[in-house]
Design a protein around this motif. Structure first.
Motif, PDB file in Angstrom:
ATOM      1  N   GLY A 450       7.598   1.647  11.686  1.00  0.00           N
ATOM      2  CA  GLY A 450       7.590   0.995  10.390  1.00  0.00           C
ATOM      3  C   GLY A 450       6.357   0.211  10.024  1.00  0.00           C
ATOM      4  O   GLY A 450       6.364  -0.505   9.017  1.00  0.00           O
ATOM      5  N   HIS A 451       5.278   0.335  10.783  1.00  0.00           N
ATOM      6  CA  HIS A 451       4.094  -0.480  10.545  1.00  0.00           C
ATOM      7  C   HIS A 451       2.972   0.255   9.806  1.00  0.00           C
ATOM      8  O   HIS A 451       2.052  -0.384   9.282  1.00  0.00           O
ATOM      9  CB  HIS A 451       3.527  -0.993  11.874  1.00  0.00           C
ATOM     10  N   ARG A 452       3.021   1.561   9.757  1.00  0.00           N
ATOM     11  CA  ARG A 452       1.860   2.353   9.344  1.00  0.00           C
ATOM     12  C   ARG A 452       1.417   2.080   7.908  1.00  0.00           C
ATOM     13  O   ARG A 452       0.224   1.900   7.653  1.00  0.00           O
ATOM     14  CB  ARG A 452       2.180   3.841   9.530  1.00  0.00           C
ATOM     15  N   PHE A 453       2.343   2.068   6.956  1.00  0.00           N
ATOM     16  CA  PHE A 453       1.946   1.865   5.562  1.00  0.00           C
ATOM     17  C   PHE A 453       1.185   0.552   5.404  1.00  0.00           C
ATOM     18  O   PHE A 453       0.123   0.511   4.773  1.00  0.00           O
ATOM     19  CB  PHE A 453       3.173   1.871   4.641  1.00  0.00           C
ATOM     20  N   PHE A 454       1.691  -0.497   5.985  1.00  0.00           N
ATOM     21  CA  PHE A 454       1.076  -1.815   5.800  1.00  0.00           C
ATOM     22  C   PHE A 454      -0.240  -1.922   6.565  1.00  0.00           C
ATOM     23  O   PHE A 454      -1.154  -2.635   6.137  1.00  0.00           O
ATOM     24  CB  PHE A 454       2.063  -2.905   6.201  1.00  0.00           C
ATOM     25  N   ASP A 455      -0.363  -1.215   7.687  1.00  0.00           N
ATOM     26  CA  ASP A 455      -1.652  -1.160   8.376  1.00  0.00           C
ATOM     27  C   ASP A 455      -2.702  -0.492   7.498  1.00  0.00           C
ATOM     28  O   ASP A 455      -3.858  -0.940   7.429  1.00  0.00           O
ATOM     29  CB  ASP A 455      -1.520  -0.396   9.695  1.00  0.00           C
ATOM     30  N   LEU A 456      -2.328   0.602   6.833  1.00  0.00           N
ATOM     31  CA  LEU A 456      -3.280   1.301   5.970  1.00  0.00           C
ATOM     32  C   LEU A 456      -3.668   0.435   4.774  1.00  0.00           C
ATOM     33  O   LEU A 456      -4.848   0.401   4.380  1.00  0.00           O
ATOM     34  CB  LEU A 456      -2.678   2.620   5.497  1.00  0.00           C
ATOM     35  N   VAL A 457      -2.711  -0.260   4.187  1.00  0.00           N
ATOM     36  CA  VAL A 457      -3.002  -1.094   3.017  1.00  0.00           C
ATOM     37  C   VAL A 457      -3.903  -2.257   3.393  1.00  0.00           C
ATOM     38  O   VAL A 457      -4.918  -2.512   2.732  1.00  0.00           O
ATOM     39  CB  VAL A 457      -1.691  -1.605   2.377  1.00  0.00           C
ATOM     40  N   ARG A 458      -3.550  -2.984   4.461  1.00  0.00           N
ATOM     41  CA  ARG A 458      -4.297  -4.206   4.780  1.00  0.00           C
ATOM     42  C   ARG A 458      -5.718  -3.902   5.244  1.00  0.00           C
ATOM     43  O   ARG A 458      -6.603  -4.775   5.160  1.00  0.00           O
ATOM     44  CB  ARG A 458      -3.554  -5.032   5.829  1.00  0.00           C
ATOM     45  N   THR A 459      -5.976  -2.682   5.721  1.00  0.00           N
ATOM     46  CA  THR A 459      -7.318  -2.313   6.188  1.00  0.00           C
ATOM     47  C   THR A 459      -8.073  -1.470   5.169  1.00  0.00           C
ATOM     48  O   THR A 459      -9.154  -0.962   5.466  1.00  0.00           O
ATOM     49  CB  THR A 459      -7.238  -1.548   7.521  1.00  0.00           C
ATOM     50  N   GLY A 460      -7.504  -1.301   3.977  1.00  0.00           N
ATOM     51  CA  GLY A 460      -8.197  -0.612   2.903  1.00  0.00           C
ATOM     52  C   GLY A 460      -8.302   0.886   3.049  1.00  0.00           C
ATOM     53  O   GLY A 460      -9.155   1.523   2.403  1.00  0.00           O
ATOM     54  N   ARG A 461      -7.418   1.489   3.836  1.00  0.00           N
ATOM     55  CA  ARG A 461      -7.502   2.936   4.074  1.00  0.00           C
ATOM     56  C   ARG A 461      -6.410   3.731   3.365  1.00  0.00           C
ATOM     57  O   ARG A 461      -6.368   4.953   3.457  1.00  0.00           O
ATOM     58  CB  ARG A 461      -7.405   3.212   5.579  1.00  0.00           C
ATOM     59  N   ALA A 462      -5.522   3.057   2.648  1.00  0.00           N
ATOM     60  CA  ALA A 462      -4.356   3.738   2.082  1.00  0.00           C
ATOM     61  C   ALA A 462      -4.742   4.795   1.051  1.00  0.00           C
ATOM     62  O   ALA A 462      -4.153   5.881   1.005  1.00  0.00           O
ATOM     63  CB  ALA A 462      -3.408   2.719   1.469  1.00  0.00           C
ATOM     64  N   THR A 463      -5.727   4.507   0.217  1.00  0.00           N
ATOM     65  CA  THR A 463      -6.097   5.440  -0.846  1.00  0.00           C
ATOM     66  C   THR A 463      -6.544   6.783  -0.288  1.00  0.00           C
ATOM     67  O   THR A 463      -6.205   7.847  -0.831  1.00  0.00           O
ATOM     68  CB  THR A 463      -7.220   4.850  -1.718  1.00  0.00           C
ATOM     69  N   SER A 464      -7.265   6.769   0.812  1.00  0.00           N
ATOM     70  CA  SER A 464      -7.783   8.011   1.389  1.00  0.00           C
ATOM     71  C   SER A 464      -6.781   8.708   2.296  1.00  0.00           C
ATOM     72  O   SER A 464      -6.948   9.893   2.595  1.00  0.00           O
ATOM     73  CB  SER A 464      -9.071   7.732   2.178  1.00  0.00           C
ATOM     74  N   GLU A 465      -5.719   8.011   2.714  1.00  0.00           N
ATOM     75  CA  GLU A 465      -4.805   8.589   3.699  1.00  0.00           C
ATOM     76  C   GLU A 465      -3.434   8.966   3.131  1.00  0.00           C
ATOM     77  O   GLU A 465      -2.756   9.820   3.694  1.00  0.00           O
ATOM     78  CB  GLU A 465      -4.599   7.605   4.857  1.00  0.00           C
ATOM     79  N   ILE A 466      -2.996   8.335   2.047  1.00  0.00           N
ATOM     80  CA  ILE A 466      -1.652   8.543   1.532  1.00  0.00           C
ATOM     81  C   ILE A 466      -1.712   9.333   0.232  1.00  0.00           C
ATOM     82  O   ILE A 466      -2.342   8.900  -0.746  1.00  0.00           O
ATOM     83  CB  ILE A 466      -0.927   7.203   1.295  1.00  0.00           C
ATOM     84  N   ASN A 467      -1.075  10.487   0.203  1.00  0.00           N
ATOM     85  CA  ASN A 467      -1.038  11.304  -1.004  1.00  0.00           C
ATOM     86  C   ASN A 467      -0.362  10.542  -2.143  1.00  0.00           C
ATOM     87  O   ASN A 467       0.722   9.986  -1.965  1.00  0.00           O
ATOM     88  CB  ASN A 467      -0.289  12.607  -0.747  1.00  0.00           C
ATOM     89  N   GLY A 468      -0.996  10.515  -3.289  1.00  0.00           N
ATOM     90  CA  GLY A 468      -0.419   9.874  -4.461  1.00  0.00           C
ATOM     91  C   GLY A 468      -0.673   8.390  -4.562  1.00  0.00           C
ATOM     92  O   GLY A 468      -0.298   7.762  -5.557  1.00  0.00           O
TER      93      GLY A 468
END
Length: 497
Positions: A450-468
């Motif tokens: 359950g940690h992955r989404f928030f790890d991507l957001v807090r480190t600024g990587r969500a836009t490049s890693e999460i579709n949509g």
């Protein structure tokens, strides 16, 4: 363990529908209406109210499940594209202000805040030995629930040491998340100062849990010196360690072990229904994540799991994130085709079937003793904070804060040595390369937790890693529309919703 039943009459409009008669694992008392100032006249009153505050931890099953589904680790799954539409929307990044599951996260976490605040509102009413420990646990719980709210929704109304009652929504605005974080830090420092490393009862908060959560809160704010200091102190002075067998962590015998810094307790003592999922004593996410129509021949090697609803299915990319020879892969991922070939089990397929399941949190075989829908009463504890997570958070803080890459490597490699069973796969990188190594390690070590989404957001990587994922929008989720309407539209919505 013994059970408790507490009935809260919650009068805040934010929590309408959340009042329920729920059980927990600490003490046994009759149902009580405790929404009055005639309560808190004895230690027992405070203890009973504290159990009520713990109870909402069990509702965080939804936070953990959606934290994976919102990320690039898993798909929503289920029976069809309309099976729990709110979960499907979070997966597709099409969630709106009327999403039912997001309203549940908001309501259940605020119910937890309110229950902790109820204790703290009357913290000075009655004196007795050991009250500081009760208050410390209550403050940890308030911090835990508020941290979830800030992660999910950003700015949220901050209410301290009093209940959020009917009418308050017209006077209390959404508080900037920086101020909410400050209160979270204050609460966790108090908890760490007034608790010991030994839990007074299994499942209770400890000094180590407070330190670990404080370190995580610092990390989420990029306060790397503060995070590294508190996490390093915990690593060097706390009683925790990595277990040798990674697989053992997620089995029943491995619950509350030496690697568990904070664990949400579940059992199958009481049934539940889909009309009140937060009433379940079991880990609802486990049943949701199980293999659809799983059937094994009795006494076969496959007769260790049971069926579920096939939500939260890992994708091939997440499976491929594991390096060759990584012993964690077969613990985190159940390759159902390979398992069927090996054991002879049969199974059904659901929507978005990938062939993979979150093996850490799928139903284990158990005796048929649970009342109600057994898919809602799986007794698998949620390992909310593991020592491996602490090591990786410390490594990240030391590295990203440009404090000590050598120490960051050491903590990262402790996790990798357990993962591979040797030191041949240790990393020697530094700087940004080491940062990426730590990020990659967090993904595989904590996959399915359950940690992955928030790890991507807090480190600024969500836009490049999460579709949509839309930058400037999806870093947080929308405030439920009904909550804004109940304020007379005083609260503003999060951007772009």
């Amino acid at each position: 363990m013994r059970n408790i039943k507490l009935k809260y009459i919650l009068v805040s409009v934010l929590f309408i529908g959340l009042a329920s008669s729920c059980s927990d694992d600490f003490v046994n008392v009759e149902s009580l209406d405790i929404n009055s100032e005639d309560y808190f006249n004895s230690e027992e009153d405070y203890q009973n109210a504290l159990v009520g505050a713990y109870d909402l931890l069990q509702a965080t099953y939804l936070n953990a499940m959606l934290g994976e589904i919102a990320s690039d680790n898993t798909l929503a799954g289920g029976e069809s594209a309309t099976d729990v539409i709110g979960i499907q929307e979070v997966d597709d990044m099409t969630h709106t202000t009327t999403n039912s599951q997001l309203r549940d996260v908001w309501g259940w976490m605020f119910a937890g805040v309110n229950r902790a605040n109820f204790i703290l509102e009357f913290q000075d009413k009655t004196e007795f030995a050991g009250k500081e420990e009760i208050l410390a646990q209550a403050r940890f719980l308030r911090a835990y629930y508020y941290f979830e709210l800030v992660k999910w929704f950003g700015d949220v109304p901050l209410v301290v040491d009093k209940r959020f009652l009917f009418g308050d929504q017209f006077n209390v605005d959404r508080t900037p998340k920086a101020e909410v974080y400050t209160q979270i830090e204050i609460d966790l420092m108090y908890a760490a100062d007034n608790l010991t490393y030994t839990a007074s009862q299994q499942g209770r908060v400890t000094k180590g849990a407070a330190q670990a959560l404080l370190g995580k809160v610092y990390l989420y704010q990029d306060k790397f010196p503060e995070a590294s200091a508190v996490l390093d102190n915990l690593i060097l002075n706390g009683p925790y360690d990595l277990v040798t067998d990674y697989n053992s962590i997620f089995e029943h015998a491995g619950e509350n072990g030496i690697e568990s810094v904070f664990e949400v307790q579940y059992n199958d003592d009481q049934g539940a229904s889909f009309d009140c999922l937060q009433c379940s004593e079991g880990n609802v996410a486990v049943g949701f994540s199980g293999v659809r129509s799983y059937v094994a021949t009795p006494d076969s090697s496959g007769d260790i799991f049971s069926s579920g609803f096939s939500f939260n299915v890992p994708v091939q990319e997440a499976v491929d994130a594991f390096e060759a020879d990584d012993l964690r892969k077969d613990v985190a991922i159940l390759d159902i085709d390979a398992w069927a070939t090996q054991t002879g089990i049969t199974y059904g397929t659901g929507y978005e079937h990938t062939g993979f399941f979150n093996r850490k949190y799928i139903p284990r075989k158990r005796s048929d003793t649970a009342a109600g829908d057994r898919n809602l009463t799986n007794p698998n504890n949620y390992r909310a904070i593991r020592f491996a997570d602490v090591l990786l958070m410390a490594a990240e803080a030391f590295n990203r804060g440009n404090i000590d890459d050598s120490k960051a490597q050491n903590y990262l490699n402790r996790v990798r040595e357990r993962a591979f069973g040797d030191a041949m796969h240790n990393v020697s990188s530094s700087g940004s390369n080491l940062t990426n190594d730590i990020y990659n390690e967090r993904r595989v070590e904590l996959l399915g937790e359950g940690h992955r989404f928030f790890d991507l957001v807090r480190t600024g990587r969500a836009t490049s890693e999460i579709n949509g994922f839309v930058s400037g929008k999806h870093e947080v989720f929308p405030i439920p529309l009904i909550e804004i309407q109940l304020t007379g539209n005083r609260w503003t919505q999060n951007p772009n919703y």
